[in-house]
Structures are given as C-alpha cells and as structure tokens.
Scaffold this active site. Structure first.
Site, PDB file in Angstrom:
ATOM      1  N   HIS A 159     -25.950  27.589  -9.036  1.00 19.51           N
ATOM      2  CA  HIS A 159     -25.319  28.478 -10.008  1.00 19.51           C
ATOM      3  C   HIS A 159     -23.813  28.546  -9.795  1.00 19.51           C
ATOM      4  CE1 HIS A 159     -29.200  29.931 -11.388  1.00 19.51           C
ATOM      5  NE2 HIS A 159     -29.565  30.040 -10.131  1.00 19.51           N
ATOM      6  N   CYS A 202     -21.632  26.989 -12.718  1.00 17.98           N
ATOM      7  CA  CYS A 202     -20.833  27.748 -13.660  1.00 17.98           C
ATOM      8  C   CYS A 202     -19.413  27.918 -13.121  1.00 17.98           C
ATOM      9  CB  CYS A 202     -21.454  29.119 -13.893  1.00 17.98           C
ATOM     10  SG  CYS A 202     -23.010  29.054 -14.786  1.00 17.98           S
TER      11      CYS A 202
END
Length: 423
Positions: A159, A202
């Site tokens: 992530h 991200c």
C-alpha cells in the site's frame, strides 16, 4: 475490474487482453551473463500480509517466475514475502497463488528467503547492501553481492503512503533511508553498474521526487505520482474467478509483468515498457519515472532476462474505465471515521487548517515531501505511541505530519496533541 490499491473503495473495469503464455514456466532459459560480462541480481519484496492483501504476494511470486524464466539464477534473486497466502484458510485454491484470472500457479518454486517477521526494514536494507552481518532472524542469508559490472532489479509491492514503504510488521522504510541505502550501495560505482527499481504503492512518487540523485545510476518507475492512489486489478465480480473474494493483482504491476511475458525483452527498452504500462494504467494513476533517465534506453533484458518464446508475440492494450463504489463494513467505516476525526483536529490545532487542505496542499514538483525526515519519523512515532499504529487507510495522513514538520512545530507539541486526542 480493479479497485483502489490502498483501500478498496473504487474499482476499475479492466477488459481482458489477448494474453498468450500466462504461465512463466516450461520455456528455454537464456544464459545468465550479460553482453558486458555483468550478472543480473534482483530483490523482490511484498510489504504486507493477510489474505485481503493477496495481490502483493501474488505480484512478487509472478515477478520471480518471470525473472527465473528470463535466466536469473535462484541464488541471485532475493525474495521477501510474509508467506501467509498459499496456505491461508480463505484461499479457495490451497497451496496455489494466481496473479491473473486465467493464469497458472505462480507460487510453486518461489524461494522462501525471508518470511514472517523476517520481512522487515533491517533485513531488506542488509540484503540490498550485501551485508550478511546485519541480517537478523532465520532467513536464508541470501544478499545482493553485485559488483561494478552488474545490473540490479528491485521490485516492491504494498500500500505504501506519503514518504514511506510499509512492512508486514508495521515498520516503515522512509524514502530518505531508501535513497541513502541506494547511495551507499552504489559507492562510486563499486556496487553495481546500473539499478532499476519498480515501486507499486499509493503516492509512490514521494519516495523519489526531490530525493533520488541522477548520478548514482538508478532508474525508478512508480505506479503513482506523489499525490494519488494506485489501483488493484482482477478484483471480485470483475475478471477473476468467482471463488475469490480479494483482488489478484495491481494494475501497474500486472501491466509490466504481462508486458514482460509477451515481448522480446532483448529488443524492448525500459522506456518502451514504461510507455506501455502508462497506456494500460490510463489516467487513473500516473506512472512516473525518476533518477538517471538515460538508463531507460537500456533493454529490459539487461535486468530481467528474456523468454525466447516471446520473440514475436504482441499484446493488445487494455482499456479501462471507472466503476461503482463498494460498500465497506460498518466497523471499518467506524475506524476510518475515528482516524479522520483525529487528523481533522491535528490539522486544526497545529496547522490552523482543515484536514482536507493539509492533505492536498502539496509541495512544488521536485521538492521532497518533507525537509527533515528525522522529524517525520519522530512525529509518526509520537502519534503511534499515543494513538496506536496507523492503519493502511490512515497512512495518507503522513502528509499532514509532514506538514507539521515543515511548519517547524516542535515534537513535544505534537506529542501533547496526540496524548489529548487518544487518551
């Protein structure tokens, strides 16, 4: 279909491409050595655990199969993954991991160099530097022992968040530390001839923007720029088999891997692969490049090898379009609402602004996320000491803590605010 990589709210509808040879086994293996006499090395790392994060370890396993088929020796590929997916009770295909709805098993044969709690910042840095004395735990001891003629490939999937790459144990590898590690590895050219790093996360641009020098022979590409999410792929109700209830891959990652499986990598350059990945990813996230851009003219083969069976194969580009949001469980929504509330108050009390402004008030292009990275580490520690670990969702608020540092607010003020918020 795909969905937001960092926290699955939005999805993308990904139409299947005309793929050939999704399995990465059974083909002739080209020689390991480079034309210039150097050797290929690779580090592959999945920074998450848990079945909901199936895709990160699936990406890493798939990447290993591509490199192995491409001619890299197992002893030259270092794999970091928690290894809790193949045998997970939720896995509908026990002992098997797939990275494409119609793909084969990518788990078989993958070495378990560093698993469980051995997937951590210290061991990753040690492996990249080739420093066995620094390793901890019970891993294989495999490290990157590259020299001045060698080429190194690094791939990370998780992530992430502003300025950090996450680890399964909750640790963060901060962007400044990663860049310093790369500088140390380069050591004036003694550590490698060229190094390529692909980052799936991200806000991945914050890892390199304004930080990565152009004179240490490193070329980096990222799944997203400094202010946006990256996206998952092959998600439930989309293109994946009906028995799965988690995403099988990430859009940027499956794009470069499926491209590698369907092109002659002796001919395709890194820049050409980048443009194909950008085309497939579309406008939903912006695939970026950093560092020594001259390296992008080199052939992908120099870092990944190539599969001779792909010499004359081409693949149609995918077209993508947004789809509907998916409803989240109430307890998840409640936890996110609490983190939102906390950082609303932090932004208001310490920065005199609303949370939304602190999240979107970016720095100029080419500027790092924060001026003082030690301050950011301290602010994160202070918050987590009082409020508990940041969730995957909450990592986006690292940008707020970076703004606190850039505003010159003392750590003790942040500590007091966190203690009052989370008492």
């Amino acid at each position: 279909m795909g969905r937001l990589h960092c926290f699955p709210l939005l999805q993308l509808l990904i139409m299947q491409s005309q793929m050939i040879g999704l399995s990465a086994s059974g083909f002739p293996v080209p020689p390991l050595e480079q034309d210039d006499g150097g050797t290929r090395w690779a580090v592959l790392i999945a920074g998450s655990n848990g079945y909901d994060n199936y895709r990160h370890q699936a990406n890493v396993c798939h990447a290993y199969q591509i490199l192995k088929t491409g001619g890299l020796k197992e002893e030259n590929i270092v794999v970091f993954m928690y290894d809790d997916i193949a045998g997970n009770p939720e896995n509908p295909r026990p002992g098997v991991i797939i990275n494409h709805p119609k793909g084969g098993d990518v788990y078989a044969g993958v070495p378990k160099d560093y698993t469980g709690d051995d997937v951590n910042v210290n061991n990753f840095v040690a492996a990249l530097l080739g420093d066995r004395s620094r390793l901890t735990g019970t891993g294989s001891g495999k490290v990157i022992l590259s020299g001045p003629n060698d080429h190194v490939f690094v791939y990370y999937a998780d992530h992430g968040g502003p300025g950090i790459l996450g680890m399964p144990n909750g640790e963060f590898l901060y962007a400044k530390q990663l860049v310093q590690t790369l500088e140390k590895k380069y050591s004036g050219g003694a550590g490698y001839k060229s190094l390529v790093i692909y980052v799936e996360s991200c806000e991945a641009g914050t890892i390199f923007d304004g930080l990565l020098p152009r004179d240490i022979a490193v070329y980096a590409t990222t799944a997203s720029n400094s202010t946006e999410f990256s996206y998952a792929a092959y998600c439930p109700d989309d293109d994946e088999p009906s028995e799965f209830h988690t995403c099988l891959g990430d859009l940027y990652s499956v794009a470069w891997m499926e491209d590698s499986e369907t092109h002659n990598l002796r001919v395709e350059s890194l820049k050409e692969q980048l443009e194909r990945v950008r085309n497939r990813t579309g406008t939903h996230s912006h695939v970026m490049e950093y560092g020594d851009l001259d390296i992008s003219a080199q052939k992908v083969h120099a870092f990944m090898g190539t599969n001779p069976a792909n010499d004359n194969i081409t693949v149609a580009d995918l077209r993508v379009q947004p789809s509907a949001e998916r409803e989240l469980p109430r307890d998840t929504m409640a936890r996110r609402a609490e983190e939102d509330r906390r950082f609303d108050l932090i932004s208001s009390f310490l920065l005199g602004s609303e949370k939304g402004h602190a999240l979107t008030a970016g720095r100029l292009a080419g500027q790092p996320l924060v001026d003082d990275w030690r301050c950011l580490e301290t602010m994160v520690s202070s918050y987590e000491d009082h409020c508990g670990p940041l969730s995957t969702y909450g990592r986006k608020y690292l940008r707020v803590l970076a703004s606190v540092c850039n505003a010159g607010i003392p750590e003790e003020v942040m500590a007091k605010a966190a203690s009052q918020l989370c008492w």
